[in-house]
Design an enzyme around this catalytic site. Structure first.
Site, PDB file in Angstrom:
ATOM      1  N   HIS A 272      -9.441   2.999  -1.198  1.00 50.50           N
ATOM      2  CA  HIS A 272      -8.045   2.584  -1.100  1.00 50.50           C
ATOM      3  C   HIS A 272      -7.640   1.649  -2.246  1.00 50.50           C
ATOM      4  CE1 HIS A 272      -4.260   1.166   0.264  1.00 50.50           C
ATOM      5  NE2 HIS A 272      -4.679   0.159   1.011  1.00 50.50           N
TER       6      HIS A 272
ATOM      7  N   CYS B 202       0.808  -1.220   0.000  1.00 47.27           N
ATOM      8  CA  CYS B 202       0.000   0.000   0.000  1.00 47.27           C
ATOM      9  C   CYS B 202       0.844   1.274   0.000  1.00 47.27           C
ATOM     10  CB  CYS B 202      -0.952  -0.005   1.190  1.00 47.27           C
ATOM     11  SG  CYS B 202      -2.017  -1.454   1.223  1.00 47.27           S
TER      12      CYS B 202
ATOM     13  N   CYS C   3       0.580   2.707   6.113  1.00 49.99           N
ATOM     14  CA  CYS C   3       0.932   1.351   6.541  1.00 49.99           C
ATOM     15  C   CYS C   3       0.918   0.442   5.323  1.00 49.99           C
ATOM     16  CB  CYS C   3      -0.041   0.847   7.591  1.00 49.99           C
ATOM     17  SG  CYS C   3      -1.748   0.709   6.989  1.00 49.99           S
TER      18      CYS C   3
END
Length: 423
Positions: A378, A90, A409
């Site tokens: 996301h 990510c 994160c």
């Protein structure tokens, strides 16, 4: 103090609207969804080309190996611009920005970076056993191999049905975050309240025009599809746990980031390179960054930012209150709450990071002023560039000098954090 030999600046890039999984953007893939963003950004730079192009995506696709170069060529831009791909779960497109910053120097003044993900259309992969069986047949008896394709079973595929679970543990991000939420005592109510505020702030950002010059409209979608103006604490509280269904679970579809499709870009430049971009494009300085990793067998899978942030602040003699803006990726509401709970816990920073300074009160009111990933969405590869672009625009409007922390994160027990300044 700065990490770089010369000043490195960031400017907001452009992005697509972020679409709901299975929704308006589901017919794209990570390559085709990136092309309109890259073309639009190329129109912003004098000479119509950067000196280097970096892009990334997280979900593997056998249709390409160097996604960045494929995007650049499909966009029909100057073939003389080098391009390479970056991946760090990510944190992919934020890591691309750090990589680009390291290239700034003679001959490289402007770098376009970013990432994309179409989570609606993950590629299906065969298990190694099924793959070997078919390859062997194709080598010896192609006709039998073709027949064998029709007899494949579900167990022959590596299916993404578990939310792209961690390979080593076999557990999803949500499974891991449930464990961390329990460890840190993060209540369901606190998670729902964070999610509700994220939606409120994202909707307000759209209504105020904040996102207007950051997002390009596509024929299928003109604005982010995930933020919900009609949500409420009552509606969020009514949702069932999505991961731990034992009766003790607290993570739901409402307080977790959703399956999302999107692409996002960012500019990385030298001082000289800023002159090649529009004068009205805000820029801030990238002072430093930290990439941290933890043993996720012992620590929470998504807790590495709480290690990176104190180390980064300590290098610059900064406290929490010295940071005017905190842009923290919301993989889950619980992830934000747990990482900050760790930063606030007496003795935790010294024990885990060996940084012994007192960083003071954490300013919760300065986090994600225009909403975060729980509301906006996301798409793995795009989130870092979206977070950074949003933070650059927010920080550039603040009194000078002001500083920002941008934190993401990442799977594998990793985290990437940037320190920005508008001075």
């Amino acid at each position: 103090m700065t990490r770089f030999k010369q000043a490195v600046y960031l400017a907001p890039g452009l992005r697509t609207p972020f679409g709901r999984g299975g929704g308006a953007l589901a017919a794209y893939d990570a390559l085709s969804l990136s092309v309109p963003v890259v073309r639009a950004m190329a129109e912003q730079v004098a000479g119509r080309k950067p000196d280097l192009f970096l892009w990334g995506s997280v979900i593997p696709n056998l249709g390409w190996s160097n996604l960045a170069r494929e995007i650049w060529m499909d966009a029909k831009l100057d073939a003389a611009v080098p391009a390479y791909s970056v991946v760090l779960a990510c944190g992919t497109s934020m890591t691309a920005a750090f990589s680009a910053a390291g290239t700034i120097g003679p001959g490289v003044d402007v770098v376009m970076v970013g990432g994309s993900e179409v989570m609606s259309r993950p590629s299906l992969g065969l298990t190694s056993q099924a793959n070997d069986r078919l390859l062997g047949l194709f080598a010896t008896d192609p006709a039998q191999a073709v027949a064998a394709l029709g007899s494949l079973r579900a167990t022959d595929f590596n299916l993404p049905t578990k939310g792209w679970a961690n390979r080593i543990t076999g557990r999803t991000m949500g499974d891991h975050m449930e464990e961390t939420a329990k460890q840190w005592g993060i209540s369901r109510q606190a998670q729902d309240e964070w999610s509700y505020r994220s939606h409120q702030k994202a909707i307000a950002g759209w209504e105020s025009g904040f996102f207007g010059d950051l997002v390009i409209a596509l024929p299928e979608l003109a604005r982010d599809a995930n933020p919900r103006a009609d949500t409420s604490l009552e509606k969020l509280a009514a949702l069932k746990p999505a991961f731990d269904k034992s009766g003790l679970g607290t993570l739901t579809a409402g307080n977790s980031s959703s399956i999302t499709d999107g692409a996002a870009g960012l500019w990385v430049m030298s001082d000289q390179g800023r002159r090649r971009l529009p004068a009205n494009l805000p820029t801030v300085r990238l002072l430093d960054y930290e990439i941290a990793a933890v043993d996720f067998h012992k620590e929470g899978l998504l807790m590495a930012p709480s290690y990176a942030i104190p180390r980064l602040l300590d290098r610059h003699g900064l406290s929490f209150e010295d940071i005017a803006l905190w842009e923290i990726h919301e993989a889950f509401s619980a992830q934000v709450l747990a990482n900050v709970a760790a930063l606030e816990k007496p003795g935790w920073i010294a024990e885990k990071t060996h940084v012994t300074r007192d960083f003071g009160r954490f300013p919760w009111e300065r986090v994600n002023p225009n909403g975060g990933s729980v509301a906006i969405g996301h798409p793995f590869g795009a989130t870092g560039a979206r977070d950074l672009s949003q933070a650059v625009k927010e920080l550039a409007a603040m009194p000078r000098p002001s500083k920002a922390i941008v934190s993401v994160c990442a799977d594998g027990g990793q985290g990437v954090v940037a320190l920005l300044e508008n001075g």
